[in-house]
Design a protein around this motif. Structure first.
Motif, PDB file in Angstrom:
ATOM      1  N   ARG A   1     -54.265  30.844 -49.250  1.00  0.00           N
ATOM      2  CA  ARG A   1     -55.034  31.929 -49.891  1.00  0.00           C
ATOM      3  C   ARG A   1     -56.155  32.420 -48.963  1.00  0.00           C
ATOM      4  O   ARG A   1     -56.401  33.612 -48.841  1.00  0.00           O
ATOM      5  N   GLU A   2     -56.819  31.478 -48.306  1.00  0.00           N
ATOM      6  CA  GLU A   2     -57.933  31.852 -47.409  1.00  0.00           C
ATOM      7  C   GLU A   2     -57.421  32.701 -46.238  1.00  0.00           C
ATOM      8  O   GLU A   2     -58.051  33.679 -45.851  1.00  0.00           O
ATOM      9  N   VAL A   3     -56.285  32.299 -45.711  1.00  0.00           N
ATOM     10  CA  VAL A   3     -55.683  33.042 -44.595  1.00  0.00           C
ATOM     11  C   VAL A   3     -55.279  34.443 -45.060  1.00  0.00           C
ATOM     12  O   VAL A   3     -55.533  35.447 -44.377  1.00  0.00           O
ATOM     13  N   GLN A   4     -54.710  34.527 -46.238  1.00  0.00           N
ATOM     14  CA  GLN A   4     -54.317  35.843 -46.787  1.00  0.00           C
ATOM     15  C   GLN A   4     -55.545  36.725 -47.006  1.00  0.00           C
ATOM     16  O   GLN A   4     -55.502  37.929 -46.782  1.00  0.00           O
ATOM     17  N   GLN A   5     -56.639  36.087 -47.428  1.00  0.00           N
ATOM     18  CA  GLN A   5     -57.869  36.853 -47.670  1.00  0.00           C
ATOM     19  C   GLN A   5     -58.444  37.425 -46.369  1.00  0.00           C
ATOM     20  O   GLN A   5     -59.234  38.358 -46.402  1.00  0.00           O
ATOM     21  N   GLN A   6     -58.021  36.869 -45.231  1.00  0.00           N
ATOM     22  CA  GLN A   6     -58.426  37.433 -43.931  1.00  0.00           C
ATOM     23  C   GLN A   6     -57.467  38.544 -43.508  1.00  0.00           C
ATOM     24  O   GLN A   6     -57.515  39.019 -42.374  1.00  0.00           O
ATOM     25  N   GLY A   7     -56.543  38.912 -44.388  1.00  0.00           N
ATOM     26  CA  GLY A   7     -55.620  40.012 -44.101  1.00  0.00           C
ATOM     27  C   GLY A   7     -54.363  39.598 -43.348  1.00  0.00           C
ATOM     28  O   GLY A   7     -53.650  40.459 -42.831  1.00  0.00           O
ATOM     29  N   VAL A   8     -54.112  38.295 -43.282  1.00  0.00           N
ATOM     30  CA  VAL A   8     -52.901  37.833 -42.583  1.00  0.00           C
ATOM     31  C   VAL A   8     -51.753  37.728 -43.600  1.00  0.00           C
ATOM     32  O   VAL A   8     -51.856  37.000 -44.581  1.00  0.00           O
ATOM     33  N   GLN A   9     -50.701  38.484 -43.351  1.00  0.00           N
ATOM     34  CA  GLN A   9     -49.534  38.418 -44.228  1.00  0.00           C
ATOM     35  C   GLN A   9     -48.833  37.078 -43.981  1.00  0.00           C
ATOM     36  O   GLN A   9     -48.549  36.732 -42.835  1.00  0.00           O
ATOM     37  N   THR A  10     -48.549  36.373 -45.070  1.00  0.00           N
ATOM     38  CA  THR A  10     -48.087  34.992 -44.904  1.00  0.00           C
ATOM     39  C   THR A  10     -46.767  34.711 -45.623  1.00  0.00           C
ATOM     40  O   THR A  10     -46.680  34.806 -46.843  1.00  0.00           O
ATOM     41  N   ALA A  11     -45.781  34.338 -44.824  1.00  0.00           N
ATOM     42  CA  ALA A  11     -44.510  33.845 -45.365  1.00  0.00           C
ATOM     43  C   ALA A  11     -44.489  32.337 -45.154  1.00  0.00           C
ATOM     44  O   ALA A  11     -45.133  31.827 -44.242  1.00  0.00           O
ATOM     45  N   LEU A  12     -43.766  31.652 -46.012  1.00  0.00           N
ATOM     46  CA  LEU A  12     -43.779  30.193 -45.970  1.00  0.00           C
ATOM     47  C   LEU A  12     -42.365  29.646 -46.123  1.00  0.00           C
ATOM     48  O   LEU A  12     -41.646  30.042 -47.042  1.00  0.00           O
ATOM     49  N   VAL A  13     -42.001  28.756 -45.211  1.00  0.00           N
ATOM     50  CA  VAL A  13     -40.741  28.015 -45.362  1.00  0.00           C
ATOM     51  C   VAL A  13     -41.114  26.550 -45.537  1.00  0.00           C
ATOM     52  O   VAL A  13     -41.860  25.997 -44.725  1.00  0.00           O
ATOM     53  N   ILE A  14     -40.622  25.951 -46.623  1.00  0.00           N
ATOM     54  CA  ILE A  14     -40.931  24.538 -46.886  1.00  0.00           C
ATOM     55  C   ILE A  14     -39.659  23.711 -46.737  1.00  0.00           C
ATOM     56  O   ILE A  14     -38.585  24.116 -47.187  1.00  0.00           O
ATOM     57  N   GLY A  15     -39.807  22.549 -46.127  1.00  0.00           N
ATOM     58  CA  GLY A  15     -38.680  21.629 -46.000  1.00  0.00           C
ATOM     59  C   GLY A  15     -38.450  20.864 -47.290  1.00  0.00           C
ATOM     60  O   GLY A  15     -39.063  21.158 -48.327  1.00  0.00           O
ATOM     61  N   GLY A  16     -37.572  19.890 -47.227  1.00  0.00           N
ATOM     62  CA  GLY A  16     -37.241  19.125 -48.434  1.00  0.00           C
ATOM     63  C   GLY A  16     -37.164  17.630 -48.170  1.00  0.00           C
ATOM     64  O   GLY A  16     -36.757  16.866 -49.048  1.00  0.00           O
ATOM     65  N   GLY A  17     -37.582  17.241 -46.968  1.00  0.00           N
ATOM     66  CA  GLY A  17     -37.448  15.846 -46.546  1.00  0.00           C
ATOM     67  C   GLY A  17     -38.221  14.849 -47.399  1.00  0.00           C
ATOM     68  O   GLY A  17     -37.946  13.652 -47.352  1.00  0.00           O
ATOM     69  N   ASN A  18     -39.195  15.304 -48.190  1.00  0.00           N
ATOM     70  CA  ASN A  18     -39.935  14.415 -49.091  1.00  0.00           C
ATOM     71  C   ASN A  18     -39.085  14.011 -50.287  1.00  0.00           C
ATOM     72  O   ASN A  18     -39.442  13.105 -51.037  1.00  0.00           O
ATOM     73  N   ILE A  19     -37.964  14.722 -50.480  1.00  0.00           N
ATOM     74  CA  ILE A  19     -37.103  14.432 -51.630  1.00  0.00           C
ATOM     75  C   ILE A  19     -35.703  14.011 -51.170  1.00  0.00           C
ATOM     76  O   ILE A  19     -35.174  12.998 -51.620  1.00  0.00           O
ATOM     77  N   PHE A  20     -35.143  14.772 -50.262  1.00  0.00           N
ATOM     78  CA  PHE A  20     -33.754  14.479 -49.882  1.00  0.00           C
ATOM     79  C   PHE A  20     -33.377  15.091 -48.538  1.00  0.00           C
ATOM     80  O   PHE A  20     -33.740  16.227 -48.250  1.00  0.00           O
ATOM     81  N   ARG A  21     -32.620  14.325 -47.741  1.00  0.00           N
ATOM     82  CA  ARG A  21     -32.031  14.846 -46.499  1.00  0.00           C
ATOM     83  C   ARG A  21     -30.552  14.494 -46.494  1.00  0.00           C
ATOM     84  O   ARG A  21     -30.184  13.325 -46.641  1.00  0.00           O
ATOM     85  N   GLY A  22     -29.706  15.521 -46.320  1.00  0.00           N
ATOM     86  CA  GLY A  22     -28.259  15.344 -46.385  1.00  0.00           C
ATOM     87  C   GLY A  22     -27.725  14.325 -45.400  1.00  0.00           C
ATOM     88  O   GLY A  22     -26.861  13.507 -45.736  1.00  0.00           O
ATOM     89  N   ALA A  23     -28.265  14.335 -44.178  1.00  0.00           N
ATOM     90  CA  ALA A  23     -27.728  13.470 -43.122  1.00  0.00           C
ATOM     91  C   ALA A  23     -27.908  11.992 -43.462  1.00  0.00           C
ATOM     92  O   ALA A  23     -27.105  11.151 -43.045  1.00  0.00           O
ATOM     93  N   GLU A  24     -28.958  11.669 -44.242  1.00  0.00           N
ATOM     94  CA  GLU A  24     -29.225  10.259 -44.547  1.00  0.00           C
ATOM     95  C   GLU A  24     -28.122   9.661 -45.423  1.00  0.00           C
ATOM     96  O   GLU A  24     -27.645   8.557 -45.188  1.00  0.00           O
ATOM     97  N   LEU A  25     -27.674  10.412 -46.430  1.00  0.00           N
ATOM     98  CA  LEU A  25     -26.628   9.910 -47.327  1.00  0.00           C
ATOM     99  C   LEU A  25     -25.264   9.906 -46.632  1.00  0.00           C
ATOM    100  O   LEU A  25     -24.406   9.077 -46.938  1.00  0.00           O
ATOM    101  N   GLN A  26     -25.112  10.829 -45.655  1.00  0.00           N
ATOM    102  CA  GLN A  26     -23.834  10.895 -44.923  1.00  0.00           C
ATOM    103  C   GLN A  26     -23.525   9.553 -44.245  1.00  0.00           C
ATOM    104  O   GLN A  26     -22.366   9.142 -44.151  1.00  0.00           O
ATOM    105  N   ARG A  27     -24.593   8.862 -43.794  1.00  0.00           N
ATOM    106  CA  ARG A  27     -24.405   7.581 -43.098  1.00  0.00           C
ATOM    107  C   ARG A  27     -23.729   6.546 -43.991  1.00  0.00           C
ATOM    108  O   ARG A  27     -23.151   5.582 -43.530  1.00  0.00           O
ATOM    109  N   THR A  28     -23.812   6.743 -45.304  1.00  0.00           N
ATOM    110  CA  THR A  28     -23.173   5.780 -46.228  1.00  0.00           C
ATOM    111  C   THR A  28     -21.797   6.294 -46.666  1.00  0.00           C
ATOM    112  O   THR A  28     -21.211   5.773 -47.612  1.00  0.00           O
ATOM    113  N   GLY A  29     -21.313   7.384 -46.016  1.00  0.00           N
ATOM    114  CA  GLY A  29     -19.984   7.896 -46.340  1.00  0.00           C
ATOM    115  C   GLY A  29     -19.995   9.053 -47.322  1.00  0.00           C
ATOM    116  O   GLY A  29     -18.938   9.580 -47.694  1.00  0.00           O
TER     117      GLY A  29
END
Ligand code: UDP
Length: 241
Positions: free
Chosen positions: A42-70
């Motif tokens: 919000r502070e950055v936006q208030q300085q007039g910077v247009q802000t897009a955000l991409v969030i990962g998901g590694g705090n919940i799930f990563r596909g490659a980790e389960l792949q190791r178990t088949g």
């Protein structure tokens, strides 16, 4: 690509990992981290910077980790993409709670919860002052949210990808293990390859290099760093052509 960007306004894409959202908990979403991150955006936006955000998901799930178990990798990655939508929903709600405008878009269609990702709509929303959260990664398995971040930054005509990490830039060696490690202020894509430095995964890095999309690595935990990085002041390490 034709740009509708107001030339006076800087447009950035912030990439934060799911892991960062979990804070010290190591899993899930830490409410204080969520609230602090939304406040900083919000502070950055208030300085007039247009802000897009991409969030990962590694705090919940990563596909490659389960792949190791088949487990099937495609289904696992779909679960990972769903995890990014959960994080995106949390961030959208927090931004709105703090008085901001925010739209959650997803490449991975969940029409009752998110808006289908469209670059043109994203650019319009950014121009209107809304934060745009892009969840669902690229919408395809076998990719990462780092790659999705670079792809969306190119599509949305952003000036830079701001990659938030635990350390305040790219170092010559791991600064935790090697006290002599030196931080770089600027690097070219070629130097990153020649010095075998780790900035992003290879697919993300190749895409950024091919389209000359600068990547700025910085620490979200260092006071004022996100604001300096977002407004284009010296902060972290900038990798560009
Ligand atoms: N993912 C995917 N395609 C994408 C982006 C993400 O399949 O375009 C899946 C993949 O399983 C990945 C998970 O979503 O492990 C979470 O994304 P990522 O590991 O990039 O999250 P981060 O490490 O940034 O938290």
């Amino acid at each position: 690509m034709a740009s509708e960007q107001n030339s006076k306004q800087r447009r950035i894409l912030l990439k934060i990992s799911g892991e960062a959202l979990s804070g010290a908990d190591g899993f899930g979403i830490n409410p204080k981290v969520l609230s602090d991150t939304a406040k900083a955006i919000r502070e950055v936006q208030q300085q007039g910077v247009q802000t897009a955000l991409v969030i990962g998901g590694g705090n919940i799930f990563r596909g490659a980790e389960l792949q190791r178990t088949g487990f099937d990798r495609v289904a696992g990655d779909q679960m990972g993409m769903l995890a990014t939508v959960m994080n995106g929903l949390a961030m959208r709600e927090e931004l709105i709670k703090q008085g901001g405008n925010c739209v959650l878009m997803s490449a991975y269609g969940i029409p009752s919860i998110t808006t289908q990702y469209q670059a043109r709509l994203g650019r319009e929303l950014l121009n209107s002052g809304s934060c745009v959260i892009i969840a669902g990664g690229s919408g395809s398995p076998f990719f990462t949210t780092d790659t999705a971040a670079v792809l969306r930054a190119i599509e949305l005509d952003c000036s830079e990808v701001l990659k938030a990490t635990k350390v305040d830039g790219v170092y010559s060696a791991d600064p935790v293990k090697d006290p002599t490690a030196k931080r770089f202020e600027v690097l070219t894509f070629k130097e990153v390859i020649a010095k075998e430095l780790k900035v992003m995964d290879l697919t993300a890095f190749a895409l950024a290099s091919e389209h000359n999309m600068p990547i700025r690595v910085f620490s979200m935990n260092k006071p004022g760093a996100f604001m300096r990085a977002a407004t284009g002041e010296a902060e972290g390490t900038v990798v560009s052509d």
